[in-house]
Design a protein around this motif. Structure first.
Motif, PDB file in Angstrom:
ATOM      1  N   UNK A   1      -6.983  52.556   2.199  1.00  0.00           N
ATOM      2  CA  UNK A   1      -6.585  52.214   1.013  1.00  0.00           C
ATOM      3  C   UNK A   1      -6.856  52.256  -0.498  1.00  0.00           C
ATOM      4  N   UNK A   2      -8.118  52.555   0.144  1.00  0.00           N
ATOM      5  CA  UNK A   2      -8.961  52.737  -1.525  1.00  0.00           C
ATOM      6  C   UNK A   2      -8.317  54.700  -1.963  1.00  0.00           C
ATOM      7  N   UNK A   3      -8.064  54.811  -1.131  1.00  0.00           N
ATOM      8  CA  UNK A   3      -7.205  56.449  -1.526  1.00  0.00           C
ATOM      9  C   UNK A   3      -5.927  56.707  -1.950  1.00  0.00           C
ATOM     10  N   UNK A   4      -5.647  55.426  -1.829  1.00  0.00           N
ATOM     11  CA  UNK A   4      -4.095  55.232  -1.858  1.00  0.00           C
ATOM     12  C   UNK A   4      -3.463  54.320  -2.933  1.00  0.00           C
ATOM     13  N   UNK A   5      -4.837  53.235  -4.042  1.00  0.00           N
ATOM     14  CA  UNK A   5      -4.940  53.153  -4.762  1.00  0.00           C
ATOM     15  C   UNK A   5      -5.031  53.871  -5.908  1.00  0.00           C
ATOM     16  N   UNK A   6      -5.923  54.581  -5.536  1.00  0.00           N
ATOM     17  CA  UNK A   6      -7.243  55.554  -6.308  1.00  0.00           C
ATOM     18  C   UNK A   6      -5.685  56.423  -6.731  1.00  0.00           C
ATOM     19  N   UNK A   7      -4.799  57.396  -6.051  1.00  0.00           N
ATOM     20  CA  UNK A   7      -3.640  58.110  -6.120  1.00  0.00           C
ATOM     21  C   UNK A   7      -2.898  57.376  -6.891  1.00  0.00           C
ATOM     22  N   UNK A   8      -2.424  56.476  -7.488  1.00  0.00           N
ATOM     23  CA  UNK A   8      -1.172  55.666  -7.329  1.00  0.00           C
ATOM     24  C   UNK A   8      -1.872  55.022  -8.847  1.00  0.00           C
TER      25      UNK A   8
ATOM     26  N   UNK B   1     -10.563  62.644  -1.270  1.00  0.00           N
ATOM     27  CA  UNK B   1     -11.508  62.309  -0.409  1.00  0.00           C
ATOM     28  C   UNK B   1     -11.411  61.671   0.767  1.00  0.00           C
ATOM     29  N   UNK B   2     -11.162  60.424  -0.473  1.00  0.00           N
ATOM     30  CA  UNK B   2     -10.687  58.931   0.306  1.00  0.00           C
ATOM     31  C   UNK B   2     -10.041  58.713   1.594  1.00  0.00           C
ATOM     32  N   UNK B   3      -8.929  59.399   1.662  1.00  0.00           N
ATOM     33  CA  UNK B   3      -7.823  59.906   2.097  1.00  0.00           C
ATOM     34  C   UNK B   3      -8.073  60.479   3.758  1.00  0.00           C
ATOM     35  N   UNK B   4      -9.455  61.601   3.364  1.00  0.00           N
ATOM     36  CA  UNK B   4     -10.063  62.392   4.026  1.00  0.00           C
ATOM     37  C   UNK B   4     -10.847  61.676   4.927  1.00  0.00           C
ATOM     38  N   UNK B   5     -12.008  60.913   4.152  1.00  0.00           N
ATOM     39  CA  UNK B   5     -12.397  59.818   5.356  1.00  0.00           C
ATOM     40  C   UNK B   5     -11.861  58.906   6.015  1.00  0.00           C
TER      41      UNK B   5
END
Length: 111
Positions: A28-35, A46-50
């Motif tokens: 969720x954090x990775x998707x939010x950071x990407x958006x 890195x958040x999505x990979x984690x």
């Protein structure tokens, strides 16, 4: 059949729940950071990979717990009801994370 009170299945089921929860947060954090774009976008990959790594571990531990549960049942030792419920909750949490954050087929190239 007497119920076995081994703590290994309970502990492993709790690990599955924790891994699935952490994977959901990381994805969720990775998707939010990407958006959002900008400087926060550098944290997206890195958040999505984690998140994917945590989700993979949740699936592996859940599978190992399921094998252990089947082996208990085949040896005629019934596990405690709480252990089975924890394992089912962990499997449901892992499935919910997989459903909410599909690993493929959700890109912008659809349709």
């Amino acid at each position: 059949m007497a119920a076995t009170r081994s703590g290994s299945l309970t502990a492993a089921s709790l690990v599955v729940l924790a891994l699935a929860g952490c994977a959901a947060l990381a994805l969720g954090a990775g998707e939010a950071a990407g958006a959002t774009g900008g400087r926060a976008e550098a944290l997206s990959a890195p958040a999505l990979l984690l998140g994917v790594a945590l989700l993979l571990w949740a699936v592996l531990v859940c599978g190992a717990c399921a094998v252990h549960l089947v082996r208990l049942l085949l040896s005629r030792r019934a596990p405690a009801r709480a252990q089975v419920l924890l394992l089912l909750a962990g499997a449901a949490a892992t499935a919910a994370v997989l459903r909410a954050h599909p690993l493929w087929g959700s890109g912008s190239g659809q349709g």
